[in-house]
Every structure is written in structure tokens, then in C-alpha cells.
Design a protein around this motif. Structure first.
Motif, PDB file in Angstrom:
ATOM      1  N   UNK A  51     -21.954 -24.475 -21.835  1.00 29.71           N
ATOM      2  CA  UNK A  51     -22.007 -24.191 -20.391  1.00 29.71           C
ATOM      3  C   UNK A  51     -21.996 -22.673 -20.173  1.00 29.71           C
ATOM      4  N   UNK A  52     -21.178 -21.968 -20.924  1.00 27.75           N
ATOM      5  CA  UNK A  52     -21.107 -20.497 -20.793  1.00 27.75           C
ATOM      6  C   UNK A  52     -22.471 -19.869 -21.140  1.00 27.75           C
ATOM      7  N   UNK A  53     -23.103 -20.421 -22.181  1.00 23.77           N
ATOM      8  CA  UNK A  53     -24.417 -19.900 -22.592  1.00 23.77           C
ATOM      9  C   UNK A  53     -25.422 -20.010 -21.456  1.00 23.77           C
ATOM     10  N   UNK A  54     -25.325 -21.136 -20.726  1.00 28.64           N
ATOM     11  CA  UNK A  54     -26.289 -21.339 -19.652  1.00 28.64           C
ATOM     12  C   UNK A  54     -26.092 -20.381 -18.478  1.00 28.64           C
ATOM     13  N   UNK A  55     -24.885 -19.787 -18.423  1.00 30.45           N
ATOM     14  CA  UNK A  55     -24.615 -18.857 -17.315  1.00 30.45           C
ATOM     15  C   UNK A  55     -25.102 -17.439 -17.617  1.00 30.45           C
ATOM     16  N   UNK A  56     -25.478 -17.186 -18.863  1.00 35.20           N
ATOM     17  CA  UNK A  56     -25.808 -15.811 -19.249  1.00 35.20           C
ATOM     18  C   UNK A  56     -27.047 -15.329 -18.491  1.00 35.20           C
ATOM     19  N   UNK A  57     -26.949 -14.138 -17.922  1.00 40.51           N
ATOM     20  CA  UNK A  57     -28.034 -13.621 -17.084  1.00 40.51           C
ATOM     21  C   UNK A  57     -28.909 -12.662 -17.884  1.00 40.51           C
ATOM     22  N   UNK A 255     -20.528 -12.404 -28.130  1.00 45.63           N
ATOM     23  CA  UNK A 255     -19.330 -11.834 -27.488  1.00 45.63           C
ATOM     24  C   UNK A 255     -19.028 -12.552 -26.175  1.00 45.63           C
ATOM     25  N   UNK A 256     -20.075 -12.922 -25.436  1.00 43.90           N
ATOM     26  CA  UNK A 256     -19.861 -13.611 -24.154  1.00 43.90           C
ATOM     27  C   UNK A 256     -19.234 -14.986 -24.374  1.00 43.90           C
ATOM     28  N   UNK A 257     -19.614 -15.645 -25.468  1.00 41.13           N
ATOM     29  CA  UNK A 257     -19.166 -17.022 -25.695  1.00 41.13           C
ATOM     30  C   UNK A 257     -17.812 -17.121 -26.398  1.00 41.13           C
ATOM     31  N   UNK A 258     -17.439 -16.090 -27.129  1.00 45.39           N
ATOM     32  CA  UNK A 258     -16.252 -16.202 -27.979  1.00 45.39           C
ATOM     33  C   UNK A 258     -14.961 -16.531 -27.206  1.00 45.39           C
ATOM     34  N   UNK A 259     -14.670 -15.844 -26.072  1.00 41.55           N
ATOM     35  CA  UNK A 259     -13.440 -16.196 -25.350  1.00 41.55           C
ATOM     36  C   UNK A 259     -13.423 -17.670 -24.926  1.00 41.55           C
ATOM     37  N   UNK A 260     -14.574 -18.203 -24.539  1.00 38.02           N
ATOM     38  CA  UNK A 260     -14.645 -19.614 -24.129  1.00 38.02           C
ATOM     39  C   UNK A 260     -14.366 -20.509 -25.329  1.00 38.02           C
ATOM     40  N   UNK A 261     -14.949 -20.142 -26.473  1.00 35.25           N
ATOM     41  CA  UNK A 261     -14.725 -20.942 -27.687  1.00 35.25           C
ATOM     42  C   UNK A 261     -13.246 -20.945 -28.049  1.00 35.25           C
ATOM     43  N   UNK A 262     -12.607 -19.796 -27.941  1.00 34.38           N
ATOM     44  CA  UNK A 262     -11.176 -19.702 -28.295  1.00 34.38           C
ATOM     45  C   UNK A 262     -10.318 -20.479 -27.305  1.00 34.38           C
ATOM     46  N   UNK A 263     -10.748 -20.488 -26.039  1.00 36.12           N
ATOM     47  CA  UNK A 263      -9.937 -21.144 -25.005  1.00 36.12           C
ATOM     48  C   UNK A 263      -9.945 -22.665 -25.189  1.00 36.12           C
ATOM     49  N   UNK A 264     -10.967 -23.209 -25.821  1.00 34.83           N
ATOM     50  CA  UNK A 264     -11.055 -24.672 -25.946  1.00 34.83           C
ATOM     51  C   UNK A 264     -10.443 -25.132 -27.286  1.00 34.83           C
ATOM     52  N   UNK A 265      -9.146 -24.930 -27.418  1.00 35.14           N
ATOM     53  CA  UNK A 265      -8.476 -25.301 -28.672  1.00 35.14           C
ATOM     54  C   UNK A 265      -8.381 -26.816 -28.847  1.00 35.14           C
TER      55      UNK A 265
END
Ligand SMILES: Cc1ncc(COP(=O)(O)O)c(C=O)c1O
Length: 368
Positions: A51-57, A255-265
Motif C-alpha cells: 500500500x505504501x508503494x502505491x502512494x509513492x509520487x 527508504x520510503x517502505x522500510x518504516x512501514x515494513x518495520x511497523x508491521x511486526x
């Protein structure tokens, strides 16, 4: 003799250490099917990352990537200080940067074999001499032999923990002992498979400053295609390693996706628990068939099929399951490495495995 140009000048040639390297070509082609051959996550990254990937502008993609703020996020997650951490283009780049920072021709790099191929390649490319220390008879970590090979010229010791392709581990205390015994050397503890094992040396560089720990987001996190990993260690050493790295070594999408990946433990822990369960099941299955295998703490198991190994790999492939022939690795003649994934993928694996073993005549499978 070097070739000469029309002017009589020497023609361009790679460094001798590079000319002498063996090329490393992992078999990436024709990978349709259930991919249990590269230790990847078998179902991919968290849906939240997609989902985060799809938001990338377009604007984000147009900008050079900014690594620092994401290093703060990853440091928080790992319990390190930002100055103790460098994000890298996968652990592959961390290995390369360590070699570039600490090795020069005439130095010695110690590796335990069999192990991950990139230690030897990156170390040998610098002109350093790579000294291989064989693992024990059951691939156990050869702590005493490794210690006995340390000399004043030893400048790098690289250990994958858990090790690839064997899945075996070195006790943290032994690694600390080795690091203390070789203060002139960078000790890399590559924790690419940490999530499937659970023991770490993160932070230990505060008492043993020559120790480095590498982590990847390619395995449990399912981000191998984005290329992101981390190297952690003593701040002064990390600062030196950073000097060799491009400021843009990790791409903006990773870099944009990493925080999201870490948040979904939750995603990581449910995946890891399925892998661990599958690992037990596969080991039990091998034991039932009398197939020699090695206890693993990673997301794969190495097993020996002796002379039937090629037939085994082919027959599994014909059933849509890709596994990795590791027989060219040191002391791994006849060995195949099989990655574990979700519960459903383990069921598919075991089904194909039973059919294959019956087809190739498992009774003839010989010990290593
Ligand atoms: C021990 C070990 N370290 C590092 C890597 C590479 O990791 P990355 O994808 O982060 O470069 C692998 C991949 O197979 C591995 O087995």
C-alpha cells in the motif's frame, strides 16, 4: 605480459585480484513455481508495504534519497544509536564496504567454509588473501581452528550466524571471544537470518569495538527486490565505512517502505512462526526417510541426497518446487538446500518431496 596499444602504452586491464576472481552467477533464470531456492519470503512483503508503494509520487522518485531520517527509525527499532548504524544496499553492500574500508593487498581475511559466497568475493577483490577454515564434521562452528588461524595480518573475519547454506550457528560467546582475540580485525557477524534464530550480538561492539553486525530486510521481511540491509557497529568504525559508501546507496523506494515494513511486526512474527514450524516438519520428514540433514536455525534446511541429488532437484522442479543444489559448496557434495515458507507452502513442499523420494528411490539415498 600486458597487451599494448598502438602507442605502446598498456591497454586497460582490471586489477589482478579482480581478474583472478571466480564469477558468481546465482541461477536466477527460469524460476517459475514455488521458489524454495533463494531463502526468500515465499509470499512477499507485508500488504502494508505494498500500500505504501502505491502512494509513492513522481516527486518522491525525482528526489535523491535521504538516508539519515530512516536510519533514525531503524536505530530505534534495533535499539542502537543512529551513529552506530549505516543502511546499505543489502548486506551484500555492507560486506563490500567493510572489505573496502579495512582490507588491502597482503592482509588476511578469515572465513569459515561452506558459507555465503560474497565474503570471499569482496575480500579477494581487494587483493587480500582469503583463508578458509573448514567447519566441523557436522558443519559445527570451528571456533578453536578459527582462533588458531588469527595472525597480526588478519584484518577481517566474516561469520554468517546462522550460516548459509548449513543453518548451523556459532554461540555468541565464542564470537565475542574471537573478536577479543583479534582486535586488529573487523569481525562481521552476518545476522541475515536473525528472525528465524533469535540470538543477536547487536550492541556488543560497546565492549568489543571491532565487532560489526549486519541485518537484512531481504529474508523475513520479503524485501529482497528493494535491496536494503543495515550494518551496525562502533560509531568511529561506522563513520569510516560510511566514507566509502555513496550517500545515495539505498534507493528512495526502499527508504520510503522500510518504516512501514518495520511497523508491521505482526506480519513478520506470524510468517516467522510458520517458517519455524515448517522447519521442524521438514526435519522430521527427513529423519523419517533416513535422509541426512543438518539442524537449522534459519529459514532453510540442508540435506544430502548423495548421487541422487540431480534427479532430486529435477524431480522437485517437475512438481513445481524449486530447491537449490549446493553440491559445489565446500564439503557439500550431494547436498540440496530447501527454503521454508508459509504453512501452505510447507504442505506443498512435503507433498512434492514424498512423491519425489518415492519416484527416485529414496532408499538409495546415501549419506554424505
Ligand atoms: C548469510 C547471508 N548474508 C547476506 C545475504 C544477502 O543479503 P542481502 O539481500 O541483504 O544482500 C545472504 C543471501 O542469501 C546470506 O545468505
Amino acid at each position: 605480459m600486458r597487451n599494448r596499444s598502438a602507442h605502446g602504452w598498456p591497454m586497460l586491464e582490471a586489477r589482478e585480484s579482480v581478474r583472478n576472481l571466480r564469477a558468481y552467477h546465482p541461477p536466477l533464470g527460469g524460476r517459475e513455481g514455488l521458489r524454495l531456492d533463494f531463502n526468500e519470503n515465499t509470499v512477499g512483503c507485508s500488504p502494508r508495504v505494498l500500500a505504501r508503494l502505491q502512494e509513492i509520487t513522481g516527486e518522491e522518485i525525482a528526489c535523491y534519497p535521504e538516508r539519515d531520517p530512516i536510519e533514525v527509525v531503524v536505530s530505534d527499532f534495533l535499539g542502537t544509536e543512529p551513529k552506530e548504524l549505516l543502511l546499505t544496499n543489502g548486506v551484500d553492500e555492507a560486506i563490500h564496504l567493510l572489505c573496502e574500508t579495512f582490507l588491502q593487498p597482503g592482509d588476511e581475511a578469515l572465513i569459515v567454509v561452506p558459507t555465503f559466497a560474497m565474503y570471499e568475493i569482496s575480500a579477494a577483490a581487494t587483493g587480500a588473501r582469503v583463508i578458509t577454515v573448514p567447519a566441523g564434521a557436522d558443519f559445527e562452528f570451528p571456533a578453536c581452528d578459527l582462533l588458531s588461524r588469527v595472525t597480526p595480518r588478519t584484518r577481517l573475519i566474516a561469520v554468517a550466524n546462522p550460516n548459509n547454506p548449513t543453518g548451523s550457528v556459532a554461540e555468541p560467546a565464542r564470537l565475542i571471544e574471537i573478536a577479543s582475540h583479534a582486535p586488529q580485525a573487523a569481525i562481521l557477524v552476518d545476522e541475515a537470518y536473525f528472525e528465524f534464530y533469535g540470538k543477536t550480538l547487536l550492541g556488543q561492539w560497546r565492549s568489543v569495538p571491532n565487532l560489526f553486525v549486519a541485518r537484512t530486510f531481504s529474508k523475513a521481511y520479503g524485501l529482497a527486490g528493494l535491496r536494503v540491509g543495515a550494518l551496525a557497529g562502533n560509531p568511529e568504525h561506522i563513520q569510516m565505512v560510511s566514507k566509502v559508501a555513496s550517500p545515495y546507496n539505498v534507493n528512495g523506494i526502499a527508504l520510503a517502505c522500510l518504516p512501514t515494513a518495520l511497523a508491521d511486526q505482526d506480519y513478520i512474527s506470524q510468517y516467522v512462526s510458520q517458517v519455524r514450524q515448517g522447519r521442524d516438519e521438514l526435519q522430521r520428514e527427513f529423519a523419517g526417510w533416513g535422509i541426512r540433514h543438518w539442524p537449522s536455525q534459519a529459514n532453510f534446511v540442508l540435506a544430502s541426497f548423495g548421487p541422487l541429488k540431480t534427479e532430486f532437484v529435477k524431480s522437485m522442479r517437475s512438481r513445481g518446487v524449486l530447491v537449490r543444489d549446493r553440491s559445489r559448496d565446500y564439503d557439500c557434495d550431494g547436498c540440496v538446500r530447501i527454503t521454508l515458507g508459509t504453512t501452505q507452502h510447507t504442505a506443498q513442499l512435503l507433498h512434492a518431496l514424498r512423491e519425489t523420494l518415492a519416484e527416485i528411490g529414496a532408499k538409495e539415498v546415501t549419506a554424505r
